[in-house]
Design an enzyme around this catalytic site. Structure first.
Site, PDB file in Angstrom:
ATOM      1  N   GLY A   1       0.828  -1.202   0.000  1.00 45.35           N
ATOM      2  CA  GLY A   1       0.000   0.000   0.000  1.00 45.35           C
ATOM      3  C   GLY A   1       0.861   1.251   0.000  1.00 45.35           C
ATOM      4  O   GLY A   1       2.093   1.168   0.008  1.00 45.35           O
ATOM      5  N   CYS A   2       0.220   2.404   0.024  1.00 49.79           N
ATOM      6  CA  CYS A   2       0.980   3.660  -0.020  1.00 49.79           C
ATOM      7  C   CYS A   2       1.755   3.899   1.266  1.00 49.79           C
ATOM      8  O   CYS A   2       2.691   4.697   1.302  1.00 49.79           O
ATOM      9  CB  CYS A   2       0.056   4.840  -0.317  1.00 49.79           C
ATOM     10  SG  CYS A   2      -1.184   5.120   0.950  1.00 49.79           S
ATOM     11  N   THR A   3       1.370   3.218   2.349  1.00 49.87           N
ATOM     12  CA  THR A   3       2.079   3.392   3.621  1.00 49.87           C
ATOM     13  C   THR A   3       2.950   2.194   3.961  1.00 49.87           C
ATOM     14  O   THR A   3       3.537   2.143   5.038  1.00 49.87           O
ATOM     15  CB  THR A   3       1.080   3.621   4.778  1.00 49.87           C
ATOM     16  OG1 THR A   3       0.241   2.470   4.906  1.00 49.87           O
ATOM     17  CG2 THR A   3       0.244   4.847   4.537  1.00 49.87           C
TER      18      THR A   3
END
Length: 380
Positions: free
Chosen positions: A352-354
């Site tokens: 994911g983006c994190t």
């Protein structure tokens, strides 16, 4: 103003005479050989740092200066003399370059972040805190907390840089905190928050102490200190900081050979701060408290090497996976997926983006989280 300062100084002297208690003025050493910018660059930095709070002792070749100079002929002799002066107590701390610390000791840097102009501790920037990556970063957190306290930050807020191992470090630190260790986490400036920090948090200085692996910390130190000057001249910040360990007494602070006079000056002030704040004693106290909070047990759980029996884990029937489970470290991601398979839950790994995520079917979300929690793959 001058009369006021003189008056206050005389009053302090009078009080000291009356009480019989005299405090030795702190002396900070600076070695002056080894810079890519020459001896004068270091001496100029010392002159910039001159203060009534501490005396500066230069260790190197003879130069034109009103500062005390202890003459040596080469870098080997220079470091030998530095160690002698520290051991004897003649100087209280020293700023130098390319010093070899023992395993278990790493330097804690201090930068000025470009986003907000805020100071931030980088833990750590040189050295090796431990040979295991997770243990090293957990130790780095404690080194950073100790250093922050020594320079006057009473309750430092800690962030963990989103690098390999960050989620395992978060889990360890949460366990320490749950067991009674006094630790306060910082919050990311990003909308989803949390104590695992992104690049944005580096730029604005979201935490007081940014925990990272040493190699990443070293790179960030160089970028923060020379991003305005092209890389070959470090002009901003306080240098790579003091070597800190669980039971390490020497207060030796590191500069780069590319550090310019402004950084040299700030490093000397940093050396005064950690000497006055006695970073070595604070670090010892922090580890006493951490060990009371089961530090050794927590570290053993992530460093022990268990013989793994190979088992053929059958993948369950595929399902649509839309529920994301974060908090699993990248190094554990595939093992976490197989743990779910072993328990009959179909899962896939993703990014994911994190950071890394485990994907499961909506109906299996809570069950999957419980399985991963029980197996120790996530702290959430």
């Amino acid at each position: 103003m001058a009369k006021k300062i003189i008056g206050e100084t005389l009053l302090e002297i009078a009080n000291a005479i009356e009480s019989g208690q005299f405090t030795k003025k702190i002396k900070i050493g600076l070695t002056t050989l080894g810079s890519e910018h020459g001896v004068d660059n270091l001496v100029n930095g010392a002159h910039f740092a001159k203060s009534n709070l501490f005396d500066i002792v230069l260790i190197g070749p003879k130069v034109e200066t009103d500062l005390e100079v202890i003459e040596v002929n080469d870098e080997k002799e220079m470091h030998t003399k530095m160690e002698e002066l520290l051991e004897s107590g003649y100087i209280d701390s020293c700023v130098t370059m390319h010093y070899n610390f023992p395993i278990g000791v790493s330097t804690v840097g201090r930068v000025i972040t470009p986003g907000r102009g805020k100071e931030m501790i980088l833990a750590t920037t040189t050295g090796t805190s431990a040979t295991n990556r997770i243990e090293a970063m957990v130790r780095n957190a404690i080194y950073g907390i100790a250093t922050a306290k020594s320079i006057g930050i009473k309750t430092p807020k800690v962030g963990i840089l989103n690098v390999d191992g960050a989620r395992q470090v978060e889990k360890c630190l949460n366990e320490l905190k749950d067991n009674g260790y006094d630790l306060e986490f910082a919050e990311s400036v990003r909308a989803d928050g949390g104590c695992v920090m992104r690049g944005n948090d580096l730029l604005v200085g979201a935490p007081d102490v940014m925990v990272c692996d040493t190699l990443s910390g070293n790179i960030f130190m160089k970028v923060f200190s020379s991003f305005t000057s092209g890389g070959d001249y470090e002009s901003i910040g306080y240098g790579y900081g003091p070597g800190v360990g669980e039971d390490y007494n020497r207060k030796i602070l590191i500069l780069s050979r590319a550090s310019g006079s402004p950084v040299v000056s700030n490093a000397l002030k940093y050396a005064y701060d950690v000497a006055k704040g006695n970073v070595s004693e604070i670090a010892k106290e922090e580890f006493i408290n951490a060990k009371k909070s089961k530090f050794d047990t927590i570290i053993e759980s992530v460093t022990k090497k268990e013989a793994k029996v190979s088992e053929d884990i059958k993948m369950p029937d595929k399902q649509v996976v839309t529920t994301q489970i974060s908090g699993v470290d990248i190094m554990d991601l595939e093992d976490a997926v197989k743990e779910l398979w072993k328990n009959g839950v179909y899962a896939e790994s993703g990014m994911g983006c994190t950071g890394p995520i485990v994907l499961v079917n909506d109906a299996k979300g809570k069950i999957a989280v419980d399985i991963l929690l029980k197996a120790g793959y996530t702290a959430k």
